[in-house]
Scaffold this motif. Structure first.
Motif, mmCIF file in Angstrom:
data_model
loop_
_atom_site.group_PDB
_atom_site.id
_atom_site.type_symbol
_atom_site.label_atom_id
_atom_site.label_comp_id
_atom_site.label_asym_id
_atom_site.label_seq_id
_atom_site.Cartn_x
_atom_site.Cartn_y
_atom_site.Cartn_z
ATOM 1 N N MET A 171 0.829 -1.195 0.000
ATOM 2 C CA MET A 171 0.000 0.000 0.000
ATOM 3 C C MET A 171 0.870 1.254 0.000
ATOM 4 O O MET A 171 0.600 2.209 -0.725
ATOM 5 N N ALA A 172 1.919 1.263 0.780
ATOM 6 C CA ALA A 172 2.797 2.438 0.864
ATOM 7 C C ALA A 172 3.465 2.731 -0.473
ATOM 8 O O ALA A 172 3.710 3.892 -0.810
ATOM 9 N N LYS A 173 3.734 1.687 -1.234
ATOM 10 C CA LYS A 173 4.388 1.873 -2.521
ATOM 11 C C LYS A 173 3.449 2.504 -3.549
ATOM 12 O O LYS A 173 3.876 3.284 -4.380
ATOM 13 N N ASN A 174 2.169 2.167 -3.469
ATOM 14 C CA ASN A 174 1.231 2.584 -4.503
ATOM 15 C C ASN A 174 0.249 3.669 -4.074
ATOM 16 O O ASN A 174 -0.452 4.210 -4.910
ATOM 17 N N ALA A 175 0.162 3.973 -2.818
ATOM 18 C CA ALA A 175 -0.885 4.876 -2.316
ATOM 19 C C ALA A 175 -0.587 6.336 -2.627
ATOM 20 O O ALA A 175 0.563 6.754 -2.672
ATOM 21 N N ASP A 176 -1.649 7.070 -2.783
ATOM 22 C CA ASP A 176 -1.557 8.517 -2.968
ATOM 23 C C ASP A 176 -1.624 9.165 -1.584
ATOM 24 O O ASP A 176 -2.648 9.072 -0.908
ATOM 25 N N PRO A 177 -0.562 9.820 -1.141
ATOM 26 C CA PRO A 177 -0.571 10.406 0.202
ATOM 27 C C PRO A 177 -1.609 11.519 0.378
ATOM 28 O O PRO A 177 -1.945 11.874 1.493
ATOM 29 N N LYS A 178 -2.135 12.041 -0.713
ATOM 30 C CA LYS A 178 -3.141 13.094 -0.623
ATOM 31 C C LYS A 178 -4.554 12.540 -0.450
ATOM 32 O O LYS A 178 -5.487 13.308 -0.273
ATOM 33 N N ASN A 179 -4.698 11.219 -0.521
ATOM 34 C CA ASN A 179 -6.017 10.611 -0.395
ATOM 35 C C ASN A 179 -5.944 9.450 0.602
ATOM 36 O O ASN A 179 -5.883 8.286 0.203
ATOM 37 N N PRO A 180 -5.960 9.733 1.904
ATOM 38 C CA PRO A 180 -5.804 8.685 2.902
ATOM 39 C C PRO A 180 -6.952 7.678 2.933
ATOM 40 O O PRO A 180 -6.741 6.521 3.274
ATOM 41 N N VAL A 181 -8.155 8.085 2.550
ATOM 42 C CA VAL A 181 -9.286 7.150 2.545
ATOM 43 C C VAL A 181 -9.073 6.081 1.479
ATOM 44 O O VAL A 181 -9.276 4.889 1.722
ATOM 45 N N ALA A 182 -8.645 6.489 0.310
ATOM 46 C CA ALA A 182 -8.370 5.527 -0.760
ATOM 47 C C ALA A 182 -7.190 4.630 -0.374
ATOM 48 O O ALA A 182 -7.200 3.430 -0.666
ATOM 49 N N ALA A 183 -6.196 5.194 0.278
ATOM 50 C CA ALA A 183 -5.048 4.402 0.713
ATOM 51 C C ALA A 183 -5.473 3.347 1.729
ATOM 52 O O ALA A 183 -5.044 2.189 1.658
ATOM 53 N N LEU A 238 -5.956 -5.307 0.179
ATOM 54 C CA LEU A 238 -4.749 -6.128 0.110
ATOM 55 C C LEU A 238 -4.640 -7.049 1.320
ATOM 56 O O LEU A 238 -4.300 -8.231 1.183
ATOM 57 N N LEU A 239 -4.936 -6.524 2.494
ATOM 58 C CA LEU A 239 -4.828 -7.302 3.724
ATOM 59 C C LEU A 239 -5.703 -8.543 3.685
ATOM 60 O O LEU A 239 -5.254 -9.641 4.016
ATOM 61 N N VAL A 240 -6.934 -8.387 3.268
ATOM 62 C CA VAL A 240 -7.862 -9.525 3.230
ATOM 63 C C VAL A 240 -7.367 -10.588 2.249
ATOM 64 O O VAL A 240 -7.354 -11.780 2.569
ATOM 65 N N LYS A 241 -6.951 -10.165 1.059
ATOM 66 C CA LYS A 241 -6.464 -11.124 0.064
ATOM 67 C C LYS A 241 -5.236 -11.871 0.570
ATOM 68 O O LYS A 241 -5.133 -13.093 0.438
ATOM 69 N N ILE A 242 -4.292 -11.150 1.138
ATOM 70 C CA ILE A 242 -3.053 -11.762 1.624
ATOM 71 C C ILE A 242 -3.330 -12.690 2.798
ATOM 72 O O ILE A 242 -2.800 -13.804 2.869
ATOM 73 N N LEU A 243 -4.176 -12.262 3.709
ATOM 74 C CA LEU A 243 -4.490 -13.080 4.877
ATOM 75 C C LEU A 243 -5.184 -14.376 4.480
ATOM 76 O O LEU A 243 -4.890 -15.435 5.037
ATOM 77 N N LYS A 244 -6.067 -14.321 3.514
ATOM 78 C CA LYS A 244 -6.722 -15.548 3.036
ATOM 79 C C LYS A 244 -5.692 -16.525 2.486
ATOM 80 O O LYS A 244 -5.760 -17.728 2.747
#
Length: 52
Positions: free
Chosen positions: A16-28, A35-41
């Motif tokens: 997320m840190a690599k791809n997130a837009d720091p100006k839009n924390p809700v989208a991040a 990502l968390l749900v997919k990885i955890l599954k």
């Protein structure tokens, strides 16, 4: 031992840190949770008792 939840959190946070837009924390945050749900599954499927 690192729990599946902790490992998934670390991976999702890094992705997320690599791809997130720091100006839009809700989208991040939305991207992080997605990502968390997919990885955890996947981790729970591959390592049902965690990774030691």
């Amino acid at each position: 031992m690192i729990s599946n939840e902790q490992r998934a959190h670390d991976i999702a946070l890094a992705l997320m840190a690599k791809n997130a837009d720091p100006k839009n924390p809700v989208a991040a945050y939305h991207e992080y949770v997605t990502l968390l749900v997919k990885i955890l599954k996947e981790l729970d499927h591959d390592f049902p008792k965690g990774i030691s």
